[in-house]
Design an enzyme around this catalytic site. Structure first.
Site: not given
Length: 130
Positions: A79, A87, A89-91, A121
């Site tokens: 990932v 920062g 929110g894409l992760g 996570y």
């Protein structure tokens, strides 16, 4: 950053140009993947389902993949979001996109491999497995 241009896509392979972008993304944002070869990544991608890429227009800015037995266990790998896009929110959305794929719907337990991002996570619902 204009989030209206961001697209998440499932893929089964990457063209050479896109693979080159992935290798550059790993160099910028994935210390654990800096020594990988394009050939090895192409093999890993071919044996991973789902594979999700994140694009800002034509620029690859994110990547994740999963492997699974299709019923009992799956593992999410690699990932990564370009540092310039972190920062926003894409992760979180990247991991959610992997988890929402139909191949992941029956999985009893999903594991995630991470070295230094446990807190990220945990914030999105994963629990540490001692």
């Amino acid at each position: 950053m204009d989030c209206s241009t961001i697209q998440f896509q499932y893929t089964e392979s990457l063209s050479q140009a896109h693979l080159d972008q992935l290798m550059m993304l790993f160099q910028r944002a994935a210390f654990w993947a800096c020594d990988r070869t394009p050939e090895d990544m192409q093999t890993a991608i071919a044996h991973s389902h789902p594979v999700v890429t994140v694009w800002d227009d034509e620029q690859l800015i994110g990547f994740a993949r999963a492997t699974s037995d299709g019923v009992f266990r799956a593992t999410i790998w690699d990932v990564v979001i370009d540092p310039a896009y972190q920062g926003a929110g894409l992760g979180r959305k990247l991991v959610e996109t992997v988890l929402s794929h139909p191949l992941m719907s029956r999985i009893e337990r999903v594991y995630l491999m991470t070295t230094h991002q446990q807190q990220f996570y945990e914030r999105i619902g994963f629990q540490e497995n001692p």
